[in-house]
Design an enzyme around this catalytic site. Structure first.
Site, PDB file in Angstrom:
ATOM      1  CG  HIS A  64      -2.097  -0.883   1.108  1.00 19.66           C
ATOM      2  ND1 HIS A  64      -2.007  -2.246   1.307  1.00 19.66           N
ATOM      3  CD2 HIS A  64      -3.402  -0.636   0.810  1.00 19.66           C
ATOM      4  CE1 HIS A  64      -3.202  -2.796   1.140  1.00 19.66           C
ATOM      5  NE2 HIS A  64      -4.062  -1.840   0.833  1.00 19.66           N
ATOM      6  CE  LYS A 117      -3.961  -0.509   4.745  1.00 18.30           C
ATOM      7  NZ  LYS A 117      -5.285   0.081   5.034  1.00 18.30           N
TER       8      LYS A 117
END
Length: 266
Positions: free
Chosen positions: A155, A159
């Site tokens: 990601h 995040k």
């Protein structure tokens, strides 16, 4: 019937995409925004101003509900806020549709009890992408036969939680069909702590956080002489919007809490 929707997290990147998708849906109306600031102001597209005519912004669900009576709260904030927002929504008779990860299984169980008590539907979707949900379903199917599994999720570097909700949901679905066992050499030792990743029921999950990524996951399933790789890549947040709209429409038909979009996709 037009579904009246409030959004928590409308100013984020996911929220901005959701605002556009809902405004383009003929059976939905965006009636309110829940935010930690800007009480009394209005959202016009992606801009917040004090000019009336946009979507009103509220700092509490109590005042939002009193003024707008939404059918659904689309929750797209952060792990610190999601439990309270879901609990308050159910308490006020609003159906929560949640894309925020970070809820523990204990918290989900508590919210499910409240939804049952109120006879109100809710949906928690660790991932709204239809492709990602199919990836999870295919991985669970494959794990019946190839039950040595490692998950690599990748990601963007902003995040907060790790492992991702998608990786955890994938592992939970595989746990339902996989006999628990430790993988690798029985005498395996990490010379650097964390080198082998998180251990979930003997499976390993590895989290990558780098600029340039959005949301990506691959599931590696190994057996003697072969390996199966199942991978999904999200390149644009638009890929989440069909799942968001599907969840909003489906939650109106439910009287209990559903955890995972795979439960409403055949």
């Amino acid at each position: 019937m037009t579904i009246k929707i409030a959004i928590a997290g409308a100013r984020g990147r996911m929220g901005t995409a959701a605002v556009q998708a809902i405004n383009e849906a003929s059976d939905m109306e965006l009636v309110a925004i829940l935010d930690y600031k800007y009480e009394g102001m209005y959202l016009h597209g992606s801009d917040v101003t004090d000019t009336p005519g946009g979507v009103p912004i509220y700092e509490t669900l109590e005042s939002l509900t009193a003024d707008t009576l939404p059918d659904v709260l689309l929750e797209l904030t952060n792990p610190d806020a999601v439990y309270k927002n879901m609990h308050d929504a159910l308490t006020y008779g609003i159906r929560p549709v949640v894309g925020t990860s970070g809820l523990s299984l204990k918290s989900i169980s508590q919210l499910a009890e409240l939804a049952d008590e109120k006879r109100i539907g809710g949906i928690i979707a660790p991932n709204f992408s239809i492709g990602a949900v199919l990836m999870m379903k295919f991985s669970a199917m494959a794990a019946r036969y190839l039950n040595d599994v490692e998950i690599i999720e990748m990601h963007h570097d902003q995040k907060i939680d790790a492992p991702s909700g998608t990786a955890m949901k994938t592992a939970e679905m595989i746990m339902d069909v996989r006999e628990p066992h430790c993988q690798g050499h029985p005498g395996e030792k990490e010379t650097e702590e964390g080198a082998r990743g998180a251990d979930i029921d003997g499976m390993k999950i590895h989290s990558v956080r780098l600029p340039g990524f959005l949301a990506h996951q691959q599931v590696l399933l190994g057996a003697p002489g072969e390996m199966l790789t199942i991978r999904h890549d999200s390149f644009d947040r638009k890929c989440f919007m069909p799942g968001v709209l599907l969840a909003i429409r489906e939650v109106m038909k439910k009287e209990s809490l559903i955890y995972g979009l795979e439960n409403i996709i055949e």
